[in-house]
Each structure stands twice: as structure tokens, then as C-alpha cells.
Design a protein around this motif. Structure first.
Motif, PDB file in Angstrom:
ATOM      1  N   PHE A  52      17.957 119.821   2.309  1.00 40.73           N
ATOM      2  CA  PHE A  52      18.585 118.518   2.097  1.00 40.73           C
ATOM      3  C   PHE A  52      17.499 117.585   1.565  1.00 40.73           C
ATOM      4  CE2 PHE A  52      20.886 114.690   4.125  1.00 40.73           C
ATOM      5  CZ  PHE A  52      21.639 114.511   2.970  1.00 40.73           C
ATOM      6  N   ILE A  53      17.599 117.200   0.288  1.00 38.17           N
ATOM      7  CA  ILE A  53      16.507 116.507  -0.410  1.00 38.17           C
ATOM      8  C   ILE A  53      16.934 115.117  -0.853  1.00 38.17           C
ATOM      9  CG2 ILE A  53      14.952 116.594  -2.411  1.00 38.17           C
ATOM     10  CD1 ILE A  53      15.104 119.614  -2.303  1.00 38.17           C
ATOM     11  N   LEU A  54      16.031 114.163  -0.701  1.00 35.55           N
ATOM     12  CA  LEU A  54      16.239 112.802  -1.205  1.00 35.55           C
ATOM     13  C   LEU A  54      15.550 112.677  -2.558  1.00 35.55           C
ATOM     14  CD1 LEU A  54      17.107 109.828  -0.893  1.00 35.55           C
ATOM     15  CD2 LEU A  54      14.933 109.421   0.309  1.00 35.55           C
ATOM     16  N   ASP A  55      16.298 112.235  -3.566  1.00 32.71           N
ATOM     17  CA  ASP A  55      15.754 111.999  -4.910  1.00 32.71           C
ATOM     18  C   ASP A  55      15.633 110.488  -5.110  1.00 32.71           C
ATOM     19  OD1 ASP A  55      15.007 111.946  -7.535  1.00 32.71           O
ATOM     20  OD2 ASP A  55      16.761 112.996  -8.325  1.00 32.71           O
ATOM     21  N   ILE A  56      14.400 109.991  -5.060  1.00 34.74           N
ATOM     22  CA  ILE A  56      14.136 108.554  -5.131  1.00 34.74           C
ATOM     23  C   ILE A  56      13.941 108.137  -6.582  1.00 34.74           C
ATOM     24  CG2 ILE A  56      12.577 106.708  -4.408  1.00 34.74           C
ATOM     25  CD1 ILE A  56      11.887 108.633  -1.991  1.00 34.74           C
ATOM     26  N   GLY A  57      14.729 107.159  -7.029  1.00 35.56           N
ATOM     27  CA  GLY A  57      14.711 106.790  -8.445  1.00 35.56           C
ATOM     28  C   GLY A  57      15.406 107.861  -9.265  1.00 35.56           C
ATOM     29  N   CYS A  58      16.564 108.290  -8.773  1.00 30.81           N
ATOM     30  CA  CYS A  58      17.256 109.447  -9.364  1.00 30.81           C
ATOM     31  C   CYS A  58      17.801 109.176 -10.758  1.00 30.81           C
ATOM     32  CB  CYS A  58      18.404 109.889  -8.459  1.00 30.81           C
ATOM     33  SG  CYS A  58      19.719 108.642  -8.293  1.00 30.81           S
ATOM     34  N   SER A  63      17.063 114.861 -12.762  1.00 34.76           N
ATOM     35  CA  SER A  63      16.293 115.648 -11.791  1.00 34.76           C
ATOM     36  C   SER A  63      17.218 116.257 -10.740  1.00 34.76           C
ATOM     37  CB  SER A  63      15.229 114.771 -11.122  1.00 34.76           C
ATOM     38  OG  SER A  63      15.794 113.571 -10.635  1.00 34.76           O
ATOM     39  N   GLY A  64      18.292 115.543 -10.408  1.00 35.91           N
ATOM     40  CA  GLY A  64      19.237 116.070  -9.424  1.00 35.91           C
ATOM     41  C   GLY A  64      19.920 117.332  -9.887  1.00 35.91           C
ATOM     42  N   GLU A  65      20.179 117.441 -11.195  1.00 37.31           N
ATOM     43  CA  GLU A  65      20.794 118.654 -11.731  1.00 37.31           C
ATOM     44  C   GLU A  65      19.916 119.876 -11.481  1.00 37.31           C
ATOM     45  OE1 GLU A  65      23.629 117.310 -15.453  1.00 37.31           O
ATOM     46  OE2 GLU A  65      21.489 117.604 -15.836  1.00 37.31           O
ATOM     47  N   ILE A  66      18.594 119.688 -11.578  1.00 40.45           N
ATOM     48  CA  ILE A  66      17.661 120.795 -11.316  1.00 40.45           C
ATOM     49  C   ILE A  66      17.712 121.167  -9.839  1.00 40.45           C
ATOM     50  CG2 ILE A  66      15.266 121.560 -11.470  1.00 40.45           C
ATOM     51  CD1 ILE A  66      16.650 121.068 -14.169  1.00 40.45           C
ATOM     52  N   LEU A  67      17.800 120.169  -8.966  1.00 41.33           N
ATOM     53  CA  LEU A  67      17.903 120.447  -7.525  1.00 41.33           C
ATOM     54  C   LEU A  67      19.158 121.262  -7.233  1.00 41.33           C
ATOM     55  CD1 LEU A  67      16.910 116.958  -6.018  1.00 41.33           C
ATOM     56  CD2 LEU A  67      15.459 118.982  -6.276  1.00 41.33           C
ATOM     57  N   THR A  68      20.269 120.912  -7.886  1.00 37.78           N
ATOM     58  CA  THR A  68      21.517 121.658  -7.705  1.00 37.78           C
ATOM     59  C   THR A  68      21.372 123.097  -8.187  1.00 37.78           C
ATOM     60  OG1 THR A  68      22.844 119.641  -7.961  1.00 37.78           O
ATOM     61  CG2 THR A  68      23.968 121.744  -8.299  1.00 37.78           C
ATOM     62  N   GLU A  69      20.752 123.258  -9.362  1.00 40.90           N
ATOM     63  CA  GLU A  69      20.557 124.599  -9.922  1.00 40.90           C
ATOM     64  C   GLU A  69      19.680 125.467  -9.025  1.00 40.90           C
ATOM     65  OE1 GLU A  69      18.975 124.158 -13.835  1.00 40.90           O
ATOM     66  OE2 GLU A  69      20.764 123.165 -14.636  1.00 40.90           O
ATOM     67  N   GLU A  70      18.757 124.820  -8.310  1.00 39.17           N
ATOM     68  CA  GLU A  70      17.870 125.565  -7.409  1.00 39.17           C
ATOM     69  C   GLU A  70      18.502 125.798  -6.038  1.00 39.17           C
ATOM     70  OE1 GLU A  70      14.711 126.865  -8.161  1.00 39.17           O
ATOM     71  OE2 GLU A  70      15.443 126.407 -10.191  1.00 39.17           O
ATOM     72  N   ILE A  73      20.863 120.704  -1.656  1.00 38.35           N
ATOM     73  CA  ILE A  73      21.805 119.596  -1.488  1.00 38.35           C
ATOM     74  C   ILE A  73      20.982 118.310  -1.571  1.00 38.35           C
ATOM     75  CG2 ILE A  73      23.521 118.545   0.045  1.00 38.35           C
ATOM     76  CD1 ILE A  73      23.653 121.391   1.399  1.00 38.35           C
ATOM     77  N   TRP A  74      21.488 117.320  -2.289  1.00 40.01           N
ATOM     78  CA  TRP A  74      20.658 116.134  -2.482  1.00 40.01           C
ATOM     79  C   TRP A  74      21.440 114.832  -2.483  1.00 40.01           C
ATOM     80  CZ3 TRP A  74      21.242 113.228  -7.084  1.00 40.01           C
ATOM     81  CH2 TRP A  74      22.004 113.832  -8.087  1.00 40.01           C
ATOM     82  N   ILE A  75      20.708 113.773  -2.148  1.00 38.74           N
ATOM     83  CA  ILE A  75      21.198 112.400  -2.270  1.00 38.74           C
ATOM     84  C   ILE A  75      20.230 111.664  -3.190  1.00 38.74           C
ATOM     85  CG2 ILE A  75      21.417 110.183  -1.069  1.00 38.74           C
ATOM     86  CD1 ILE A  75      22.533 111.594   1.303  1.00 38.74           C
ATOM     87  N   GLY A  76      20.770 110.906  -4.132  1.00 32.61           N
ATOM     88  CA  GLY A  76      19.933 110.146  -5.036  1.00 32.61           C
ATOM     89  C   GLY A  76      20.073 108.656  -4.811  1.00 32.61           C
ATOM     90  N   MET A  77      18.944 107.941  -4.834  1.00 28.04           N
ATOM     91  CA  MET A  77      18.983 106.488  -4.738  1.00 28.04           C
ATOM     92  C   MET A  77      18.290 105.868  -5.945  1.00 28.04           C
ATOM     93  SD  MET A  77      16.221 105.696  -1.672  1.00 28.04           S
ATOM     94  CE  MET A  77      15.887 103.993  -2.176  1.00 28.04           C
ATOM     95  N   VAL A  92      27.570 114.507 -11.611  1.00 25.11           N
ATOM     96  CA  VAL A  92      26.517 115.248 -10.912  1.00 25.11           C
ATOM     97  C   VAL A  92      26.973 115.578  -9.498  1.00 25.11           C
ATOM     98  CG1 VAL A  92      24.668 114.218 -12.281  1.00 25.11           C
ATOM     99  CG2 VAL A  92      25.394 113.104 -10.169  1.00 25.11           C
ATOM    100  N   ASP A  93      26.376 116.583  -8.900  1.00 23.72           N
ATOM    101  CA  ASP A  93      26.812 117.075  -7.589  1.00 23.72           C
ATOM    102  C   ASP A  93      26.298 116.243  -6.411  1.00 23.72           C
ATOM    103  OD1 ASP A  93      28.296 119.136  -8.643  1.00 23.72           O
ATOM    104  OD2 ASP A  93      26.643 120.575  -8.596  1.00 23.72           O
ATOM    105  N   GLY A  94      25.206 115.535  -6.603  1.00 21.72           N
ATOM    106  CA  GLY A  94      24.634 114.795  -5.489  1.00 21.72           C
ATOM    107  C   GLY A  94      25.365 113.503  -5.181  1.00 21.72           C
ATOM    108  N   ASP A  95      25.218 113.029  -3.933  1.00 19.46           N
ATOM    109  CA  ASP A  95      25.747 111.719  -3.563  1.00 19.46           C
ATOM    110  C   ASP A  95      24.785 110.650  -4.075  1.00 19.46           C
ATOM    111  OD1 ASP A  95      27.987 112.690  -2.197  1.00 19.46           O
ATOM    112  OD2 ASP A  95      26.779 113.061  -0.400  1.00 19.46           O
ATOM    113  N   LEU A  96      25.319 109.522  -4.558  1.00 25.32           N
ATOM    114  CA  LEU A  96      24.505 108.486  -5.180  1.00 25.32           C
ATOM    115  C   LEU A  96      24.531 107.216  -4.349  1.00 25.32           C
ATOM    116  CD1 LEU A  96      25.679 109.045  -8.872  1.00 25.32           C
ATOM    117  CD2 LEU A  96      23.650 109.980  -7.749  1.00 25.32           C
TER     118      LEU A  96
END
Length: 271
Positions: A52-58, A63-70, A73-77, A92-96
Motif C-alpha cells: 500500500f503506497i502513497l504517491d506524493i505529488g502524483c 507514476s501511479g500507473e507504474i505502481l499499478t503495473e507492478e 495499491i496506491w493513493i495519490g495526493m 487511473v486505478d489509484g485513489d486521488l
């Protein structure tokens, strides 16, 4: 070329037109993907378990698309509403989450297994208004980031420092917050391809950071802190003050008395 953070605050600079232009660039897509994969490589996460990864400045979710491909699960802020809107349009798959990282990471303690940031944290060093003090914003960001990570979790943030002082400023704030801290530099001899990665760890971990032959404590460049002339003058003794003034007078061609054992001595008061 002017740096974006010197032109306008991020929520203004990345308007709808700039957000779409940035996202549609195949060059930007390639660079973002490469840097995100490099950040994941340094994190050295367990590949068998989705993290479960936080993407800061998503931004728009590149960058979130790469996290999904790998498989993560991610949240972007991000602070830019237009960037987040572009991410929504791209489905995109992540929550924003709309948030300013300089105001803190607004999540519960121990929420994330890891965090990344691509091309964002240098904005914290920019005082774009009278109320935005970089020192305060950096402290707030790293303190709340430390709290939002589970113990032993790691953060890797690719950033573009304007100078060595910014590296010292950023790493200093991270250390004060309690992180083990280092900076990995890829292609250090290349002016065009040189990349800085801030590497942080919140406590001990059973999976060490993937830094090659560099230790997390020694990866950050050491820099001596030089005191300002004003502060040095305040700290000098009476004797040091007199000697400094004598040197100055000699340079100006004035005649001064020779130094002796009585130079700058304390005299008894006369009543």
C-alpha cells in the motif's frame, strides 16, 4: 530554462492546459516511468506481497500507473486540481486526494507500507507567498510523513534541487523528523541525465534499502556549515576584535601599534 517553481505556485502553474500538455508528452511519460521504476528498485519491496503506497505529488497519475503495473495499491495526493482532474479523465486505478504536502500528509499513523514522490519535493523549498516558509513546510511534511508510514517503511523521492543548499535543507529536515536519511545520485557526471533520489527509512526494517555499496547514513553528501561573518563577529573575544581591527587598518595603510602580551587585556576599573 526557468524552473517551474520559480514561475508560479504548483496549483497555478499546472493549470488545465499545462496538465494536459505535460501528460500527453511521450518524453515526459518515458522519464516518469523510468524514475518511478528506479524509486521502486531502491525501495526494495517484497515482490510477492502487494504494498500500500502513497504517491506524493502524483500529478496526472503517470507514476501511479507504474505502481499499478507492478501490482501495488496506491493513493495519490497533489495540490493541483487540474492535474488530478486529468488523472480522473485517464481513469487511473489509484485513489486521488487533493492536498498540499507542505501542509502535511493527512493520513492516519502507520497507514502506508511505503511512499514515493517523483519531481515534487523541491517545491517545498520555494517561498511563493509571505506565509510559505520553506523551513516550516519541510518540517511539517517530514514529520507527518514519518507518522503516516508504518515502522520500518521507506520513502524514495526523486527531486530536482536548485543547489547544494537545498539538498542540505531537505535532508536536514528529514533527519530532524526521525528518518534515517540518504541521497542517491544517478549519472552524477551528466548535467542532463543527473537524478537525485532522497531515500528515507522510518525505523528498522527486515528488507534493507537497495543502495548498492552505499550505506543509508553516508549516502547524503557531507557539507560543512560555515558561520556567517555577523555571527563570527558576535562570538569573538575583545582581543580577537582588536587584532582584526589592526589587520584592517594595516590594509588601509594606517600605522598601528605592534601586538604584545598586553594587547586586549582586561583593565581594573578606576574609582
Amino acid at each position: 530554462m526557468s524552473r517551474p517553481e520559480e514561475i508560479a505556485p504548483p496549483e497555478i502553474f499546472y493549470n488545465d492546459q499545462e496538465a494536459r500538455k505535460y501528460t500527453a508528452s511521450t518524453r515526459v511519460q518515458h522519464i516518469q516511468a523510468k524514475m518511478t521504476l528506479r524509486a521502486l528498485e531502491i525501495l526494495n519491496l517484497d515482490p510477492s506481497i502487494p504494498q500500500f503506497i502513497l504517491d506524493i505529488g502524483c500529478g496526472s497519475g503517470l507514476s501511479g500507473e507504474i505502481l499499478t503495473e507492478e501490482g501495488h495499491i496506491w493513493i495519490g495526493m497533489d495540490i493541483s486540481l487540474d492535474m488530478l482532474a486529468t488523472a480522473l479523465d485517464r481513469d487511473v486505478d489509484g485513489d486521488l486526494f487533493l492536498a498540499d504536502m507542505g501542509s502535511g500528509v493527512p493520513f492516519r499513523a502507520g497507514t502506508f507500507d511505503a511512499a514515493i514522490s517523483i519531481s515534487a519535493i523541491q517545491w517545498l523549498c520555494n517561498a511563493d507567498t509571505n506565509t510559505n516558509e520553506p523551513k516550516v513546510r519541510l518540517a511539517r511534511f517530514f514529520n507527518t510523513l514519518y507518522g503516516s508510514l508504518r515502522r520500518g517503511a521507506k520513502f524514495v523521492g526523486q527531486f530536482y534541487p536548485a543547489n547544494e543548499e537545498q539538498i542540505v535543507q531537505i535532508t536536514g529536515a528529514a533527519k530532524v523528523a526521525g528518518f534515517q536519511c540518504g541521497v542517491v545520485i544517478d549519472d552524477p557526471e551528466s548535467k542532463k541525465n543527473k537524478k537525485h533520489y532522497l531515500v528515507l527509512q522510518a525505523g528498522a526494517s527486515d528488507r534493507p534499502l537497495n543502495l548498492g555499496n552505499m550505506d543509508v547514513e553516508t549516502a547524503v553528501p557531507k557539507k560543512e556549515h560555515k558561520m556567517s561573518k555577523k555571527r563570527l563577529k558576535k562570538m569573538e573575544t575583545k582581543k580577537q576584535y582588536i587584532k582584526r581591527k589592526k589587520v584592517l587598518m594595516k590594509r588601509r595603510g594606517k600605522r598601528v601599534a605592534n601586538d604584545s602580551k598586553f594587547t586586549g587585556r582586561s583593565r581594573r576599573p578606576h574609582f
